[in-house]
Design a protein around this motif. Structure first.
Motif, mmCIF file in Angstrom:
data_model
loop_
_atom_site.group_PDB
_atom_site.id
_atom_site.type_symbol
_atom_site.label_atom_id
_atom_site.label_comp_id
_atom_site.label_asym_id
_atom_site.label_seq_id
_atom_site.Cartn_x
_atom_site.Cartn_y
_atom_site.Cartn_z
ATOM 1 N N ALA A 74 38.714 43.588 46.496
ATOM 2 C CA ALA A 74 39.323 42.257 47.010
ATOM 3 C C ALA A 74 40.540 42.456 46.457
ATOM 4 N N PHE A 75 41.500 42.031 47.333
ATOM 5 C CA PHE A 75 42.932 42.235 46.686
ATOM 6 C C PHE A 75 43.623 40.721 46.957
ATOM 7 N N THR A 76 44.162 40.067 45.811
ATOM 8 C CA THR A 76 44.721 38.706 45.753
ATOM 9 C C THR A 76 46.088 38.610 45.328
ATOM 10 N N ASP A 77 46.898 37.772 45.648
ATOM 11 C CA ASP A 77 48.184 37.415 45.003
ATOM 12 C C ASP A 77 47.786 36.984 43.655
ATOM 13 N N PRO A 78 48.304 37.235 42.468
ATOM 14 C CA PRO A 78 48.143 36.789 41.174
ATOM 15 C C PRO A 78 48.349 35.424 41.046
ATOM 16 N N ALA A 79 48.959 34.514 41.970
ATOM 17 C CA ALA A 79 49.203 33.116 41.983
ATOM 18 C C ALA A 79 48.122 32.404 42.892
ATOM 19 N N ASN A 80 47.424 33.274 43.482
ATOM 20 C CA ASN A 80 46.243 32.688 44.230
ATOM 21 C C ASN A 80 44.914 32.288 43.560
ATOM 22 N N ILE A 81 45.016 31.415 42.714
ATOM 23 C CA ILE A 81 43.816 31.166 41.884
ATOM 24 C C ILE A 81 42.612 30.435 42.502
ATOM 25 N N SER A 82 42.814 29.909 43.696
ATOM 26 C CA SER A 82 41.566 29.470 44.633
ATOM 27 C C SER A 82 40.739 30.678 44.835
ATOM 28 N N SER A 83 41.468 31.763 45.566
ATOM 29 C CA SER A 83 40.665 32.935 45.916
ATOM 30 C C SER A 83 40.154 33.620 44.648
ATOM 31 N N GLU A 84 40.885 33.711 43.427
ATOM 32 C CA GLU A 84 40.385 34.440 42.401
ATOM 33 C C GLU A 84 39.096 33.821 41.829
ATOM 34 N N LYS A 85 38.989 32.540 41.829
ATOM 35 C CA LYS A 85 37.725 31.731 41.454
ATOM 36 C C LYS A 85 36.865 31.891 42.473
ATOM 37 N N LEU A 86 36.772 32.086 43.861
ATOM 38 C CA LEU A 86 35.898 32.331 44.725
ATOM 39 C C LEU A 86 35.267 33.767 44.383
ATOM 40 N N LEU A 87 36.197 34.447 44.062
ATOM 41 C CA LEU A 87 35.701 36.046 44.066
ATOM 42 C C LEU A 87 34.821 36.115 42.646
ATOM 43 N N GLN A 88 35.365 35.226 41.712
ATOM 44 C CA GLN A 88 34.548 35.248 40.428
ATOM 45 C C GLN A 88 33.207 34.637 40.521
ATOM 46 N N SER A 89 33.005 33.589 41.308
ATOM 47 C CA SER A 89 31.944 32.827 41.567
ATOM 48 C C SER A 89 31.008 33.935 42.378
ATOM 49 N N LEU A 90 31.330 34.918 43.116
ATOM 50 C CA LEU A 90 30.657 35.744 43.719
ATOM 51 C C LEU A 90 30.265 37.268 42.876
ATOM 52 N N VAL A 145 55.379 42.872 46.350
ATOM 53 C CA VAL A 145 54.536 41.973 45.549
ATOM 54 C C VAL A 145 53.517 42.512 44.951
ATOM 55 N N ASP A 146 52.951 41.951 44.011
ATOM 56 C CA ASP A 146 51.838 42.284 42.893
ATOM 57 C C ASP A 146 50.624 42.101 43.592
ATOM 58 N N ALA A 147 49.833 42.758 43.226
ATOM 59 C CA ALA A 147 48.269 42.465 43.815
ATOM 60 C C ALA A 147 47.233 42.419 42.742
ATOM 61 N N LYS A 148 46.368 41.498 42.526
ATOM 62 C CA LYS A 148 45.216 41.447 41.625
ATOM 63 C C LYS A 148 44.165 42.023 42.483
ATOM 64 N N ILE A 149 43.334 43.003 41.783
ATOM 65 C CA ILE A 149 42.325 43.692 42.373
ATOM 66 C C ILE A 149 41.080 43.243 41.749
ATOM 67 N N PHE A 150 39.933 42.781 42.592
ATOM 68 C CA PHE A 150 38.699 42.653 42.163
ATOM 69 C C PHE A 150 37.598 43.592 42.860
ATOM 70 N N GLY A 151 36.754 44.087 42.240
ATOM 71 C CA GLY A 151 35.563 44.729 42.662
ATOM 72 C C GLY A 151 34.238 44.201 42.335
ATOM 73 N N LEU A 152 33.290 44.699 43.478
ATOM 74 C CA LEU A 152 32.024 44.303 43.395
ATOM 75 C C LEU A 152 31.186 45.402 43.590
ATOM 76 N N ILE A 153 30.401 46.092 42.695
ATOM 77 C CA ILE A 153 29.799 47.250 42.501
ATOM 78 C C ILE A 153 28.035 46.770 43.156
ATOM 79 N N ASN A 154 27.527 47.301 44.126
ATOM 80 C CA ASN A 154 26.122 47.249 44.413
ATOM 81 C C ASN A 154 25.341 48.013 43.458
ATOM 82 N N GLU A 155 24.977 47.263 42.659
ATOM 83 C CA GLU A 155 24.037 47.669 41.437
ATOM 84 C C GLU A 155 22.589 47.532 41.708
#
Length: 176
Positions: free
Chosen positions: A131-147, A166-176
């Protein structure tokens, strides 16, 4: 392949249809929704019809899925969510989403993403979801972290959107 239909307590997740154009236009025409989106604010209903055709075309090409989030109580599409940039050889895809602001902060997106992640890991055989977010998109970041997505850093000038890098903040979720 038939388009998968998913269901949660409050939502039907289904394929977008041309009948959904007005619902999508209602929020894709708002600056607050498009602030972090790589498209311009929609000006006409045809813009909404075009994005529906695009999302469905990606499914037909086997490149991803984009579900309409239909609110059961209103029979109204309040957002979309799904996978794009599906790299089958690498067992990964990128997730993206948006929601009508009338329904923000009511946990609808989290409710939708949970079965979409299950579908991705079980049916699409994904090992990783990006998942890529804009670093300023705190709501999306919080959603992803909650998942349980992990913040993997900032990619500087990663996307060219609306005439600028524009910069992108990358988030990853691994199926472990």
């Amino acid at each position: 392949m038939m388009y998968p239909v998913l269901e949660t307590e409050r939502l039907f997740l289904r394929q977008l249809t041309p009948d959904d154009a007005e619902d999508l236009f209602e929020y894709f025409s708002l600056q607050e929704v498009m602030e972090y989106y790589d498209l311009e604010v929609f000006k006409t209903l045809e813009d909404a019809r075009n994005i529906i055709r695009y999302f469905n075309g990606e499914f037909e090409k086997g490149k991803g899925f984009r579900w309409a989030l239909e609110l059961k109580s209103e029979k109204k599409v309040i957002g979309t969510c799904g996978y794009h940039n599906w790299y089958r050889d690498h067992f990964r895809a990128e997730i993206g989403y948006e929601l009508n602001p009338k329904y923000w902060r009511k946990s609808y997106m989290k409710e939708a993403i949970l079965p979409i992640l299950t579908f991705g890991f079980e049916s699409m055989r994904l090992h990783r979801v990006d998942a890529f977010t804009d670093p300023a998109n705190i709501s999306s970041e919080k959603l992803l972290q909650s998942l349980n997505f992990k913040d993997e850093g900032i990619l500087r000038d990663y996307f060219f959107e609306k005439g600028k890098f524009v910069d992108a903040k990358i988030f990853g979720l691994i199926n472990e």
